[in-house]
Scaffold this motif. Structure first.
Motif, PDB file in Angstrom:
ATOM      1  N   ASN A   2     -64.161-126.998 -38.573  1.00 53.00           N
ATOM      2  CA  ASN A   2     -62.834-127.077 -39.195  1.00 53.00           C
ATOM      3  C   ASN A   2     -62.880-126.646 -40.657  1.00 53.00           C
ATOM      4  O   ASN A   2     -63.935-126.315 -41.188  1.00 53.00           O
ATOM      5  N   GLY A   3     -61.760-126.665 -41.313  1.00 47.76           N
ATOM      6  CA  GLY A   3     -61.652-126.198 -42.693  1.00 47.76           C
ATOM      7  C   GLY A   3     -62.465-126.984 -43.701  1.00 47.76           C
ATOM      8  O   GLY A   3     -62.727-126.511 -44.799  1.00 47.76           O
ATOM      9  N   ASP A   4     -62.884-128.210 -43.345  1.00 45.89           N
ATOM     10  CA  ASP A   4     -63.700-129.030 -44.235  1.00 45.89           C
ATOM     11  C   ASP A   4     -65.192-128.811 -44.010  1.00 45.89           C
ATOM     12  O   ASP A   4     -66.013-129.579 -44.487  1.00 45.89           O
ATOM     13  N   HIS A   5     -65.542-127.768 -43.261  1.00 42.67           N
ATOM     14  CA  HIS A   5     -66.934-127.450 -42.950  1.00 42.67           C
ATOM     15  C   HIS A   5     -67.609-128.583 -42.200  1.00 42.67           C
ATOM     16  O   HIS A   5     -68.739-128.956 -42.490  1.00 42.67           O
ATOM     17  N   GLN A   6     -66.906-129.148 -41.248  1.00 42.02           N
ATOM     18  CA  GLN A   6     -67.421-130.206 -40.392  1.00 42.02           C
ATOM     19  C   GLN A   6     -67.318-129.754 -38.940  1.00 42.02           C
ATOM     20  O   GLN A   6     -66.355-129.101 -38.555  1.00 42.02           O
ATOM     21  N   PHE A   7     -68.310-130.136 -38.116  1.00 42.36           N
ATOM     22  CA  PHE A   7     -68.237-129.878 -36.687  1.00 42.36           C
ATOM     23  C   PHE A   7     -67.221-130.815 -36.054  1.00 42.36           C
ATOM     24  O   PHE A   7     -67.151-131.995 -36.401  1.00 42.36           O
ATOM     25  N   VAL A   8     -66.466-130.317 -35.106  1.00 40.41           N
ATOM     26  CA  VAL A   8     -65.513-131.114 -34.351  1.00 40.41           C
ATOM     27  C   VAL A   8     -65.998-131.145 -32.907  1.00 40.41           C
ATOM     28  O   VAL A   8     -66.270-130.107 -32.311  1.00 40.41           O
ATOM     29  N   ILE A   9     -66.120-132.340 -32.343  1.00 39.42           N
ATOM     30  CA  ILE A   9     -66.596-132.510 -30.978  1.00 39.42           C
ATOM     31  C   ILE A   9     -65.541-132.018 -29.994  1.00 39.42           C
ATOM     32  O   ILE A   9     -64.343-132.265 -30.173  1.00 39.42           O
ATOM     33  N   ASN A  10     -65.989-131.344 -28.955  1.00 45.50           N
ATOM     34  CA  ASN A  10     -65.108-130.792 -27.931  1.00 45.50           C
ATOM     35  C   ASN A  10     -64.765-131.872 -26.902  1.00 45.50           C
ATOM     36  O   ASN A  10     -65.305-131.905 -25.810  1.00 45.50           O
ATOM     37  N   ASP A  11     -63.879-132.789 -27.287  1.00 47.53           N
ATOM     38  CA  ASP A  11     -63.375-133.808 -26.381  1.00 47.53           C
ATOM     39  C   ASP A  11     -61.917-134.083 -26.740  1.00 47.53           C
ATOM     40  O   ASP A  11     -61.413-133.526 -27.726  1.00 47.53           O
ATOM     41  N   PRO A  12     -61.213-134.897 -25.959  1.00 45.02           N
ATOM     42  CA  PRO A  12     -59.781-135.092 -26.234  1.00 45.02           C
ATOM     43  C   PRO A  12     -59.458-135.598 -27.646  1.00 45.02           C
ATOM     44  O   PRO A  12     -58.420-135.254 -28.196  1.00 45.02           O
ATOM     45  N   LYS A  13     -60.341-136.425 -28.242  1.00 44.90           N
ATOM     46  CA  LYS A  13     -60.074-136.953 -29.586  1.00 44.90           C
ATOM     47  C   LYS A  13     -60.323-135.918 -30.675  1.00 44.90           C
ATOM     48  O   LYS A  13     -59.794-136.027 -31.763  1.00 44.90           O
ATOM     49  N   LYS A  14     -61.179-134.951 -30.410  1.00 47.04           N
ATOM     50  CA  LYS A  14     -61.538-133.905 -31.380  1.00 47.04           C
ATOM     51  C   LYS A  14     -61.999-134.505 -32.709  1.00 47.04           C
ATOM     52  O   LYS A  14     -61.620-134.071 -33.779  1.00 47.04           O
ATOM     53  N   GLY A  15     -62.849-135.535 -32.626  1.00 48.03           N
ATOM     54  CA  GLY A  15     -63.362-136.200 -33.817  1.00 48.03           C
ATOM     55  C   GLY A  15     -64.448-135.397 -34.507  1.00 48.03           C
ATOM     56  O   GLY A  15     -65.138-134.594 -33.889  1.00 48.03           O
ATOM     57  N   GLN A  16     -64.590-135.610 -35.797  1.00 42.03           N
ATOM     58  CA  GLN A  16     -65.624-134.932 -36.571  1.00 42.03           C
ATOM     59  C   GLN A  16     -66.978-135.582 -36.314  1.00 42.03           C
ATOM     60  O   GLN A  16     -67.106-136.798 -36.263  1.00 42.03           O
ATOM     61  N   LEU A  17     -67.999-134.743 -36.182  1.00 43.32           N
ATOM     62  CA  LEU A  17     -69.368-135.198 -35.984  1.00 43.32           C
ATOM     63  C   LEU A  17     -69.918-135.764 -37.285  1.00 43.32           C
ATOM     64  O   LEU A  17     -69.690-135.216 -38.357  1.00 43.32           O
ATOM     65  N   ASP A  18     -70.628-136.890 -37.197  1.00 47.25           N
ATOM     66  CA  ASP A  18     -71.306-137.474 -38.358  1.00 47.25           C
ATOM     67  C   ASP A  18     -72.562-136.642 -38.611  1.00 47.25           C
ATOM     68  O   ASP A  18     -73.550-136.771 -37.896  1.00 47.25           O
TER      69      ASP A  18
END
Length: 175
Positions: free
Chosen positions: A25-41
């Motif tokens: 995403n635009g914040d240079h964070q990975f986004v998990i490919n699931d329904p929540k689309k949460g950022q990876l720690d």
């Protein structure tokens, strides 16, 4: 700013693509490919890896820690009712290497992941440990060796509805 890339595919490509990371995403964070689309720690991305294996690596499931403290699990290939092994990571541990063998398997007449293992680094103690290798139950050592460092997440080509032998190939997202 972090720099991320994807490794080559190791093993076969005769299945369905599964990517644990959807996009950066635009914040240079990975986004998990699931329904929540949460950022990876990114400091502690992986909590555990569940392995299903025998003569080859049939499948695995990775539980990721998200930036909000929650977790999500992504499966690759066949998942046995009773896991072959579970590799757990404490809050200080990072997956710094994945190694194994992948490629043509004469018995199954297709390209597969023959075995896989993990190198885990503890950022608190400065020590490493190795988990595996898993698979290669017939001790054939078929396929070509591979090693990938600084792994953050996984991807695969698999036949997800197969009760066994579902994992065809694997690739990695690296830091």
């Amino acid at each position: 700013m972090n720099s991320f890339s994807s490794s080559a595919l190791f093993g076969g490509d005769d299945g369905v693509l599964s990517q644990d990371i959807l996009f950066l995403n635009g914040d240079h964070q990975f986004v998990i490919n699931d329904p929540k689309k949460g950022q990876l720690d990114l400091k502690h991305p992986i909590q555990k890896i569940v392995i299903s294996c025998g003569w080859v690596v049939d499948g695995f499931a990775v539980t990721y820690q998200l930036a909000d403290g929650s977790s999500t699990t992504k499966a690759h290939g066949s998942q046995f009712p009773k896991a072959s092994d579970v590799v757990t990571f404490n809050q200080n541990e990072r997956l710094v290497g994945v190694f194994g063998r992948a490629g043509p398997q004469s018995y199954y007449h297709r390209n597969m992941v023959n075995n896989i293992g993990f190198v885990i680094f503890d950022t608190e103690t400065g020590t490493t440990r190795t988990a595996g290798p898993y698979g290669n139950g017939n001790r054939s050592n078929q396929g070509a060796p591979f090693y990938v460092s600084d792994v953050l997440a996984f991807g695969s080509i698999a036949k997800p509805d197969e009760p066994a032998l579902g994992l065809c190939g694997v690739f990695f997202y690296t830091d």
